[in-house]
Scaffold this motif. Structure first.
Motif, PDB file in Angstrom:
ATOM      1  N   UNK A  15       0.854  -1.197   0.000  1.00 40.03           N
ATOM      2  CA  UNK A  15       0.000   0.000   0.000  1.00 40.03           C
ATOM      3  C   UNK A  15       0.884   1.239   0.000  1.00 40.03           C
ATOM      4  N   UNK A  16       0.698   2.086  -1.012  1.00 42.60           N
ATOM      5  CA  UNK A  16       1.508   3.288  -1.190  1.00 42.60           C
ATOM      6  C   UNK A  16       0.712   4.504  -0.731  1.00 42.60           C
ATOM      7  N   UNK A  17       1.305   5.332   0.125  1.00 46.77           N
ATOM      8  CA  UNK A  17       0.631   6.530   0.647  1.00 46.77           C
ATOM      9  C   UNK A  17       1.648   7.665   0.727  1.00 46.77           C
ATOM     10  N   UNK A  18       1.302   8.813   0.119  1.00 45.07           N
ATOM     11  CA  UNK A  18       2.282   9.903   0.074  1.00 45.07           C
ATOM     12  C   UNK A  18       2.190  10.858   1.265  1.00 45.07           C
ATOM     13  N   UNK A  19       1.041  10.943   1.911  1.00 44.19           N
ATOM     14  CA  UNK A  19       0.853  11.890   3.013  1.00 44.19           C
ATOM     15  C   UNK A  19       1.448  11.294   4.293  1.00 44.19           C
TER      16      UNK A  19
END
Length: 204
Positions: A15-19
Motif C-alpha cells: 500500500x503506497x501513501x504519500x501523506x
C-alpha cells in the motif's frame, strides 16, 4: 480495510501513501506492507515493485491522480490489470477514452446501495456489467408475483431476459426450463438496459 482484507486472503500487497500524516498510523497498524511515496511518480512505482504486480488498484480520492497512476501502470509498466476508483461521475468518460476500462464509481456504488435499502418493491437494480448494456436485477417472488408457482419455460419474459440464479433458503440454484419458482425465491437476472422498464411492467 481493502489491504487487510487482501492480506487475510493470502495476497501479497503493498500500500503506497504519500501523506506522512496518513502513512504513519497505517504503517504502525499494517507494518511492512506500507510504503511512503507518490503513486504518480514512476520511480516510486518502480521502487514499490510495480513490475511484479498482477493487479494495480488506483484508489485515491483524487480522480486526476488515479488516472495518472492507471496510465503509468498500463502504458509504462505494462501491467496486465488495473482497477481505478472514479470519485466524480463526470470523470467516467475520460477514464474510458484513455483505456481504463475496469473502474469502481463511488457515486454509482452509493446509489445502488441506497436503492437497495430504500426499495420496497419486488425489483432491485444491483448494477450494470462492465463494458456492456446489461444490467443485473434482483427479483423477489412474493404472493403477487407472476413468477409464483410458474415454470420458467412457460413464462413469456421480455426478449433478452436471462435468469442466471435462484436464491432459495440460503442456497443458489441454476434454473432450467423446468424450474418452478416458489414464494420468497430471489431471482438474479440479466437484462439489456433498454428492457428494464418492460420487465418491471411484466412483474408489476
Amino acid at each position: 480495510h481493502l489491504t487487510r482484507s487482501l492480506i487475510n486472503n493470502d495476497y501479497e500487497v503493498l500500500l503506497l501513501e504519500k501523506d506522512p500524516g496518513v502513512y504513519r498510523p497505517l504503517a504502525a497498524d499494517l507494518g511492512d506492507v506500507m510504503m511512503q511515496g507518490d503513486g504518480c511518480d514512476p520511480l516510486t512505482l518502480k521502487a514499490a515493485g510495480i513490475e511484479r504486480a498482477d493487479l494495480v488498484i488506483a484508489a485515491t480520492g483524487d480522480d486526476p491522480a488515479n488516472l495518472v497512476i492507471s496510465q503509468l501502470a498500463q502504458n509504462c509498466f505494462k501491467r496486465p490489470r488495473i482497477i481505478a476508483v472514479v470519485n466524480h461521475p463526470h470523470s467516467e468518460e475520460l477514464f474510458e477514452k484513455l483505456g481504463v476500462h475496469e473502474r469502481v464509481s463511488v457515486t454509482a456504488a452509493a446509489l445502488n446501495l441506497l436503492g437497495q435499502k430504500v426499495s420496497q418493491g419486488p425489483v432491485i437494480l444491483l448494477g450494470a456489467l462492465e463494458r456492456s448494456n446489461i444490467e443485473v436485477i434482483e427479483i423477489l417472488v412474493d404472493e403477487n408475483s407472476p413468477f409464483l408457482d410458474a415454470k420458467l419455460g412457460d413464462l413469456n419474459l421480455p426478449k433478452g431476459t436471462l435468469i442466471i440464479s435462484v436464491l432459495r433458503q440460503g442456497e443458489a440454484l441454476i434454473p432450467n426450463a423446468h424450474t418452478v419458482f416458489e414464494r420468497s425465491d430471489v431471482l438474479v437476472t440479466l437484462i439489456p438496459q433498454e428492457l428494464e422498464a418492460t420487465l418491471r411492467e411484466f412483474i408489476v
